[in-house]
Design a protein around this motif. Structure first.
Motif, PDB file in Angstrom:
ATOM      1  N   VAL A  70       0.872  -1.174   0.000  1.00 48.03           N
ATOM      2  CA  VAL A  70       0.000   0.000   0.000  1.00 48.03           C
ATOM      3  C   VAL A  70       0.912   1.228   0.000  1.00 48.03           C
ATOM      4  O   VAL A  70       2.138   1.091   0.095  1.00 48.03           O
ATOM      5  CB  VAL A  70      -0.935   0.023   1.237  1.00 48.03           C
ATOM      6  N   TYR A  71       0.301   2.408  -0.089  1.00 45.29           N
ATOM      7  CA  TYR A  71       1.102   3.631  -0.107  1.00 45.29           C
ATOM      8  C   TYR A  71       0.819   4.464   1.138  1.00 45.29           C
ATOM      9  O   TYR A  71      -0.302   4.504   1.648  1.00 45.29           O
ATOM     10  CB  TYR A  71       0.800   4.451  -1.363  1.00 45.29           C
ATOM     11  N   CYS A  72       1.876   5.123   1.615  1.00 43.67           N
ATOM     12  CA  CYS A  72       1.724   6.022   2.757  1.00 43.67           C
ATOM     13  C   CYS A  72       0.679   7.078   2.396  1.00 43.67           C
ATOM     14  O   CYS A  72       0.766   7.717   1.337  1.00 43.67           O
ATOM     15  CB  CYS A  72       3.061   6.685   3.080  1.00 43.67           C
ATOM     16  N   PRO A  73      -0.353   7.286   3.281  1.00 41.55           N
ATOM     17  CA  PRO A  73      -1.437   8.220   2.943  1.00 41.55           C
ATOM     18  C   PRO A  73      -1.044   9.692   3.026  1.00 41.55           C
ATOM     19  O   PRO A  73      -1.814  10.546   2.600  1.00 41.55           O
ATOM     20  CB  PRO A  73      -2.517   7.869   3.973  1.00 41.55           C
ATOM     21  N   ARG A  74       0.122   9.996   3.564  1.00 41.12           N
ATOM     22  CA  ARG A  74       0.551  11.393   3.631  1.00 41.12           C
ATOM     23  C   ARG A  74       0.899  11.893   2.236  1.00 41.12           C
ATOM     24  O   ARG A  74       1.733  11.322   1.536  1.00 41.12           O
ATOM     25  CB  ARG A  74       1.757  11.544   4.559  1.00 41.12           C
ATOM     26  N   MET A  75       0.258  12.968   1.798  1.00 43.64           N
ATOM     27  CA  MET A  75       0.430  13.478   0.449  1.00 43.64           C
ATOM     28  C   MET A  75       1.881  13.891   0.171  1.00 43.64           C
ATOM     29  O   MET A  75       2.338  13.834  -0.968  1.00 43.64           O
ATOM     30  CB  MET A  75      -0.504  14.676   0.224  1.00 43.64           C
ATOM     31  N   SER A  76       2.596  14.303   1.214  1.00 41.21           N
ATOM     32  CA  SER A  76       3.981  14.724   1.026  1.00 41.21           C
ATOM     33  C   SER A  76       4.952  13.556   0.956  1.00 41.21           C
ATOM     34  O   SER A  76       6.143  13.747   0.731  1.00 41.21           O
ATOM     35  CB  SER A  76       4.401  15.653   2.177  1.00 41.21           C
ATOM     36  N   CYS A  77       4.442  12.336   1.154  1.00 43.18           N
ATOM     37  CA  CYS A  77       5.313  11.161   1.191  1.00 43.18           C
ATOM     38  C   CYS A  77       4.957  10.152   0.089  1.00 43.18           C
ATOM     39  O   CYS A  77       5.673  10.015  -0.890  1.00 43.18           O
ATOM     40  CB  CYS A  77       5.243  10.498   2.566  1.00 43.18           C
ATOM     41  N   CYS A  78       3.830   9.449   0.279  1.00 46.52           N
ATOM     42  CA  CYS A  78       3.331   8.466  -0.709  1.00 46.52           C
ATOM     43  C   CYS A  78       4.316   7.324  -0.964  1.00 46.52           C
ATOM     44  O   CYS A  78       4.334   6.728  -2.052  1.00 46.52           O
ATOM     45  CB  CYS A  78       2.977   9.140  -2.030  1.00 46.52           C
ATOM     46  N   MET A  79       5.158   6.994   0.017  1.00 45.68           N
ATOM     47  CA  MET A  79       6.111   5.895  -0.125  1.00 45.68           C
ATOM     48  C   MET A  79       5.382   4.548  -0.127  1.00 45.68           C
ATOM     49  O   MET A  79       4.373   4.381   0.557  1.00 45.68           O
ATOM     50  CB  MET A  79       7.122   5.937   1.018  1.00 45.68           C
ATOM     51  N   ALA A  80       5.876   3.594  -0.926  1.00 41.91           N
ATOM     52  CA  ALA A  80       5.310   2.246  -0.916  1.00 41.91           C
ATOM     53  C   ALA A  80       5.619   1.578   0.421  1.00 41.91           C
ATOM     54  O   ALA A  80       6.742   1.647   0.922  1.00 41.91           O
ATOM     55  CB  ALA A  80       5.889   1.429  -2.059  1.00 41.91           C
ATOM     56  N   VAL A  81       4.598   0.919   0.986  1.00 39.98           N
ATOM     57  CA  VAL A  81       4.726   0.280   2.294  1.00 39.98           C
ATOM     58  C   VAL A  81       4.309  -1.182   2.170  1.00 39.98           C
ATOM     59  O   VAL A  81       3.221  -1.484   1.679  1.00 39.98           O
ATOM     60  CB  VAL A  81       3.839   0.983   3.353  1.00 39.98           C
ATOM     61  N   ILE A  82       5.176  -2.087   2.583  1.00 44.48           N
ATOM     62  CA  ILE A  82       4.856  -3.514   2.590  1.00 44.48           C
ATOM     63  C   ILE A  82       4.190  -3.846   3.919  1.00 44.48           C
ATOM     64  O   ILE A  82       4.743  -3.560   4.983  1.00 44.48           O
ATOM     65  CB  ILE A  82       6.118  -4.368   2.401  1.00 44.48           C
ATOM     66  N   ILE A  83       3.002  -4.425   3.863  1.00 47.26           N
ATOM     67  CA  ILE A  83       2.267  -4.745   5.086  1.00 47.26           C
ATOM     68  C   ILE A  83       2.436  -6.216   5.442  1.00 47.26           C
ATOM     69  O   ILE A  83       2.564  -7.078   4.565  1.00 47.26           O
ATOM     70  CB  ILE A  83       0.764  -4.407   4.933  1.00 47.26           C
ATOM     71  N   GLU A  84       2.456  -6.482   6.731  1.00 47.57           N
ATOM     72  CA  GLU A  84       2.582  -7.845   7.221  1.00 47.57           C
ATOM     73  C   GLU A  84       1.234  -8.568   7.082  1.00 47.57           C
ATOM     74  O   GLU A  84       0.172  -7.934   7.111  1.00 47.57           O
ATOM     75  CB  GLU A  84       3.014  -7.843   8.690  1.00 47.57           C
ATOM     76  N   PRO A  85       1.261  -9.904   6.935  1.00 48.67           N
ATOM     77  CA  PRO A  85       0.002 -10.659   6.845  1.00 48.67           C
ATOM     78  C   PRO A  85      -0.830 -10.524   8.119  1.00 48.67           C
ATOM     79  O   PRO A  85      -0.291 -10.371   9.219  1.00 48.67           O
ATOM     80  CB  PRO A  85       0.480 -12.108   6.637  1.00 48.67           C
ATOM     81  N   ASP A  86      -2.155 -10.573   7.967  1.00 49.16           N
ATOM     82  CA  ASP A  86      -3.095 -10.586   9.088  1.00 49.16           C
ATOM     83  C   ASP A  86      -2.945  -9.360   9.981  1.00 49.16           C
ATOM     84  O   ASP A  86      -3.055  -9.441  11.208  1.00 49.16           O
ATOM     85  CB  ASP A  86      -2.915 -11.860   9.931  1.00 49.16           C
ATOM     86  N   THR A  87      -2.675  -8.208   9.388  1.00 55.13           N
ATOM     87  CA  THR A  87      -2.635  -6.972  10.170  1.00 55.13           C
ATOM     88  C   THR A  87      -3.167  -5.838   9.316  1.00 55.13           C
ATOM     89  O   THR A  87      -3.118  -5.899   8.077  1.00 55.13           O
ATOM     90  CB  THR A  87      -1.210  -6.643  10.640  1.00 55.13           C
ATOM     91  N   THR A  88      -3.703  -4.820   9.988  1.00 60.86           N
ATOM     92  CA  THR A  88      -4.189  -3.632   9.276  1.00 60.86           C
ATOM     93  C   THR A  88      -3.329  -2.420   9.597  1.00 60.86           C
ATOM     94  O   THR A  88      -3.720  -1.295   9.305  1.00 60.86           O
ATOM     95  CB  THR A  88      -5.654  -3.348   9.666  1.00 60.86           C
ATOM     96  N   MET A  89      -2.178  -2.633  10.195  1.00 60.80           N
ATOM     97  CA  MET A  89      -1.295  -1.534  10.544  1.00 60.80           C
ATOM     98  C   MET A  89      -0.150  -1.424   9.538  1.00 60.80           C
ATOM     99  O   MET A  89       0.517  -2.406   9.227  1.00 60.80           O
ATOM    100  CB  MET A  89      -0.706  -1.718  11.954  1.00 60.80           C
ATOM    101  N   GLY A  90       0.038  -0.211   9.019  1.00 59.32           N
ATOM    102  CA  GLY A  90       1.144   0.048   8.117  1.00 59.32           C
ATOM    103  C   GLY A  90       2.093   1.064   8.725  1.00 59.32           C
ATOM    104  O   GLY A  90       1.649   2.028   9.345  1.00 59.32           O
ATOM    105  N   ILE A  91       3.393   0.839   8.550  1.00 59.77           N
ATOM    106  CA  ILE A  91       4.401   1.779   9.060  1.00 59.77           C
ATOM    107  C   ILE A  91       5.253   2.226   7.885  1.00 59.77           C
ATOM    108  O   ILE A  91       5.946   1.408   7.263  1.00 59.77           O
ATOM    109  CB  ILE A  91       5.284   1.135  10.145  1.00 59.77           C
TER     110      ILE A  91
END
Length: 373
Positions: A291-312
């Protein structure tokens, strides 16, 4: 001018007229030279590389055998040419066997010029002499390529002699320790295929003009050919529209893709940078765990771990919910995410109470710091 000098001059002039500068090179004012001989491979010839894994692929050209020679003053009346024979893919045992055969050919033709006879043997009979058949099996042993050969008494004799005495010093195996042998063979094969393609005439499938291959582009999967002028305009149009996944063969229903190297060759540096960025983004969009970082100034691609809804976000450290794209709100059911998936949030759950309050407080601090950057 002596008879030997006249025979040497005639032989070298004849070789220069038969072979081009890439195949035959003579040193000025010296009776020395180098002949590079590409073997004639049969159709559908294949290469098998054995190492940690077995890799088999089709190949049309192999790196040349290189015959370096020096003509003594009493050649051809008495002495044979001095020479070395080198190869990137034959073993020293096999090259030794070829050297011995060149010696035999000299003995059979003593007193006559022999370079052309050597060249014809190496170019036309090497594969048969060494009994090399498809697939050509090459093994990396101690960092050196070892080419497997079939039953041949001459080669087997050379093998037996090599076990009890030194290999022929004229037999040279060219090994680049910094490059994998398979990479060397495939790179040479591609370069030679391109050279052959560049010299042929092709009709463009768009403007119907006839052009040399050097001014044309070949889609490798489907083998359709178009002139570079048409393809440059086609690529630029698709890149401007952001349709980088559509840089396919213009032929109807053909899905053969242009390679990044082909695109880079035809478009400007800025256009290729845009193509490269959009192609990466398009590829990431196809990945379910990105997914992508929702901050408009960033938008970095983020790989999410299985079975979680938290992205860092690895760039700005923003911690967010991958469903609603807002600040992460704990393990409680995301209201917006629940609506998207037809779920109902738990009663009385606000996402900021319960055993996860301390964790949420820490994440809030992290996000505050990220937003301040």
């Amino acid at each position: 001018m002596s008879a030997n000098q006249e025979a040497q001059l005639d032989e070298l002039l004849a070789l220069a007229s038969i072979y081009d500068e890439e195949e035959f090179r003579k040193r000025e004012s010296m009776q020395k030279g180098e002949i590079r001989l590409c073997l004639e491979l049969p159709p559908n010839f294949r290469l098998l590389l054995k190492g940690q894994a077995c890799i088999e692929c089709g190949i049309s050209f192999l790196p040349p055998l290189v015959l370096s020679f020096e003509l003594p003053t009493d050649y051809p009346s008495s002495s044979a040419p001095g020479f070395t024979l080198s190869s990137k893919w034959l073993s020293r045992v096999q090259i030794t066997a070829l050297c011995k055969r060149l010696d035999e050919l000299w003995e059979e033709n003593r007193g006559n010029v022999v370079l052309f006879i050597w060249i014809q043997f190496l170019k036309e009979e090497t594969l048969e002499f060494l009994n090399i058949q498809s697939p050509l099996e090459i093994q990396n042993i101690g960092g050196q390529p070892q080419c497997k050969f079939g039953h041949n008494p001459a080669v087997e004799t050379a093998v037996e002699k090599s076990e009890v005495q030194e290999l022929d010093k004229r037999a040279v195996q060219e090994v680049d320790p910094n490059t994998d042998i398979l990479t060397q063979l495939l790179d040479f094969n591609e370069a030679q295929k391109q050279k052959v393609f560049d010299g042929k005439i092709f009709s463009c499938g768009i403007c119907i003009s006839e052009n040399l291959g050097s001014k044309s582009l070949l889609f490798k999967e489907c083998q359709h050919v178009y002139c570079k002028a048409c393809m440059k305009e086609y690529f630029q149009f698709q890149i401007r529209d952001g349709k980088v996944q559509c840089l396919t063969c213009p032929e109807t229903e053909c899905m053969s893709m242009a390679t990044p190297a082909q695109v880079k060759l035809l478009v400007s540096q800025d256009e290729f940078a845009r193509y490269d960025r959009l192609l990466l983004q398009w590829s990431l969009n196809l990945m379910a765990d990105v997914v992508y970082c929702p901050r408009m100034s960033c938008c970095m691609a983020v790989i999410i771990e299985p079975d979680t809804t938290m992205g860092i976000c690895p760039s700005c450290q923003y911690v967010f919910c991958t469903l609603c794209k807002r600040t992460y709100h704990g393990l409680s059911v995301c209201k917006e995410g629940a609506q998207l998936h037809g779920l109902r949030p738990s009663n009385g759950t606000t996402g900021e109470e319960g055993p996860h309050a301390e964790t949420l407080l820490n994440l809030t601090k992290v996000n505050t710091q990220a937003e301040e950057k």
